[in-house]
Design a protein around this motif. Structure first.
Motif, PDB file in Angstrom:
ATOM      1  N   GLU A  91      -8.563   2.778  -1.713  1.00  0.00           N
ATOM      2  CA  GLU A  91      -8.908   1.652  -0.538  1.00  0.00           C
ATOM      3  C   GLU A  91     -10.580   1.643  -0.441  1.00  0.00           C
ATOM      4  O   GLU A  91     -11.017   0.304  -0.130  1.00  0.00           O
ATOM      5  CB  GLU A  91      -8.268   1.844   0.595  1.00  0.00           C
ATOM      6  CG  GLU A  91      -8.830   2.780   1.614  1.00  0.00           C
ATOM      7  CD  GLU A  91      -7.920   4.111   1.625  1.00  0.00           C
ATOM      8  OE1 GLU A  91      -8.234   4.904   2.378  1.00  0.00           O
ATOM      9  OE2 GLU A  91      -7.301   4.299   0.600  1.00  0.00           O
ATOM     10  N   LYS A  92     -11.405   2.667  -1.041  1.00  0.00           N
ATOM     11  CA  LYS A  92     -12.869   2.684  -0.810  1.00  0.00           C
ATOM     12  C   LYS A  92     -13.453   1.965  -2.184  1.00  0.00           C
ATOM     13  O   LYS A  92     -14.456   1.801  -2.126  1.00  0.00           O
ATOM     14  CB  LYS A  92     -13.380   3.690  -0.361  1.00  0.00           C
ATOM     15  CG  LYS A  92     -13.054   4.159   1.204  1.00  0.00           C
ATOM     16  CD  LYS A  92     -13.801   5.487   1.595  1.00  0.00           C
ATOM     17  CE  LYS A  92     -13.293   5.624   3.103  1.00  0.00           C
ATOM     18  NZ  LYS A  92     -13.789   6.739   3.734  1.00  0.00           N
ATOM     19  N   ASP A  94     -14.043  -0.429  -5.097  1.00  0.00           N
ATOM     20  CA  ASP A  94     -13.983  -1.984  -5.380  1.00  0.00           C
ATOM     21  C   ASP A  94     -13.808  -2.363  -6.943  1.00  0.00           C
ATOM     22  O   ASP A  94     -13.503  -1.321  -7.693  1.00  0.00           O
ATOM     23  CB  ASP A  94     -15.226  -2.640  -5.071  1.00  0.00           C
ATOM     24  CG  ASP A  94     -16.508  -2.094  -5.815  1.00  0.00           C
ATOM     25  OD1 ASP A  94     -16.609  -1.263  -6.431  1.00  0.00           O
ATOM     26  OD2 ASP A  94     -17.706  -2.467  -5.234  1.00  0.00           O
ATOM     27  N   ALA A  95     -13.624  -3.513  -7.123  1.00  0.00           N
ATOM     28  CA  ALA A  95     -13.285  -3.699  -8.567  1.00  0.00           C
ATOM     29  C   ALA A  95     -14.359  -3.427  -9.734  1.00  0.00           C
ATOM     30  O   ALA A  95     -14.286  -3.219 -10.810  1.00  0.00           O
ATOM     31  CB  ALA A  95     -13.238  -5.457  -8.649  1.00  0.00           C
ATOM     32  N   ASP A  96     -15.757  -3.376  -9.077  1.00  0.00           N
ATOM     33  CA  ASP A  96     -16.656  -3.169 -10.139  1.00  0.00           C
ATOM     34  C   ASP A  96     -16.627  -1.660 -10.386  1.00  0.00           C
ATOM     35  O   ASP A  96     -16.910  -1.199 -11.294  1.00  0.00           O
ATOM     36  CB  ASP A  96     -18.313  -3.425  -9.247  1.00  0.00           C
ATOM     37  CG  ASP A  96     -18.405  -4.591  -9.114  1.00  0.00           C
ATOM     38  OD1 ASP A  96     -18.014  -5.601  -9.887  1.00  0.00           O
ATOM     39  OD2 ASP A  96     -19.553  -5.066  -8.215  1.00  0.00           O
ATOM     40  N   TRP A  98     -14.061   0.116 -10.839  1.00  0.00           N
ATOM     41  CA  TRP A  98     -12.881   0.401 -11.767  1.00  0.00           C
ATOM     42  C   TRP A  98     -13.257  -0.520 -13.196  1.00  0.00           C
ATOM     43  O   TRP A  98     -12.968   0.177 -14.143  1.00  0.00           O
ATOM     44  CB  TRP A  98     -11.632  -0.332 -11.045  1.00  0.00           C
ATOM     45  CG  TRP A  98     -10.972   0.237 -10.182  1.00  0.00           C
ATOM     46  CD1 TRP A  98     -10.850  -0.078  -8.825  1.00  0.00           C
ATOM     47  CD2 TRP A  98     -10.268   1.659 -10.179  1.00  0.00           C
ATOM     48  NE1 TRP A  98     -10.355   1.036  -8.170  1.00  0.00           N
ATOM     49  CE2 TRP A  98     -10.140   1.776  -8.848  1.00  0.00           C
ATOM     50  CE3 TRP A  98     -10.152   2.618 -11.340  1.00  0.00           C
ATOM     51  CZ2 TRP A  98      -9.538   3.318  -8.662  1.00  0.00           C
ATOM     52  CZ3 TRP A  98      -9.638   3.810 -10.942  1.00  0.00           C
ATOM     53  CH2 TRP A  98      -9.292   4.143  -9.732  1.00  0.00           C
TER      54      TRP A  98
END
Length: 181
Positions: A91-92, A94-96, A98
């Motif tokens: 949950e911590k 972000d898409a960047d 990944w």
């Protein structure tokens, strides 16, 4: 052997590149961090090539592979030792985070391999990494036994000690060497 070890500025890539170079193989060491890469190339021996490469950039991958092939006189082997892994609760992340992991670990490997493949094919080196261990396996049976192997702990997924990995690599290299009869 003329080997390209991607990600050779640190960790496993640096160990593999250095080991191959010290054993007398010709090595090109592409990596992103130029300052660390120069030191890694020195450790790998006087003929080691330090090659700048950002695996998240397709053009950089192609240029680096061509520079390595030109400097080595071809490519017999490719080792992709680059990788990043975000470690945080999901949950911590972000898409960047990944995207960076996918760009480095998956897409970068595909880009470098794609660029190197013509050179590997030309030298016949692409087959050296295929063991043939599972040639002839019954794929349906393998799909049945794999979960059992995992359950029984046969496939632990644990990491190898670097020295043990290099010892195994040496065995594989010896097995692939032409007979001297």
């Amino acid at each position: 052997m003329k080997a390209v070890v991607v990600g050779a500025s640190s960790a496993l890539g640096r160990c593999i590149g250095g080991d191959l170079g010290r054993r007398g193989d010709r090595v090109a060491l592409p990596a992103r961090r130029r300052d660390r890469l120069v030191d890694a190339a020195k450790e790998a021996g006087p003929d080691a090539l330090a090659v700048a490469c950002d695996v998240t950039d397709e053009s950089s991958c192609r240029v680096a592979v061509e520079e390595a092939a030109a400097g080595l006189g071809g490519i017999d082997a490719l080792v992709y030792a680059t990788g990043i892994g975000p470690l945080a609760p999901v949950e911590k992340l972000d898409a960047d985070a990944w995207r960076r992991a996918m760009d480095t670990n998956v897409i970068g490997a595909a880009l470098v391999t794609s660029a190197a493949l013509p050179h590997l094919t030309k030298s016949g080196g692409e087959g050296d990494s295929r063991t043939g261990f599972n040639d002839g396996w019954d794929r349906e049976y393998a799909a049945q036994v794999y979960p059992v192997w995992r359950q029984r702990g046969y496939l632990t997924g644990s990491l190898l000690d670097v020295e043990e990995f290099l010892r195994v690599l040496d065995v594989v290299r010896a097995a692939a060497a032409p007979s001297r009869k």
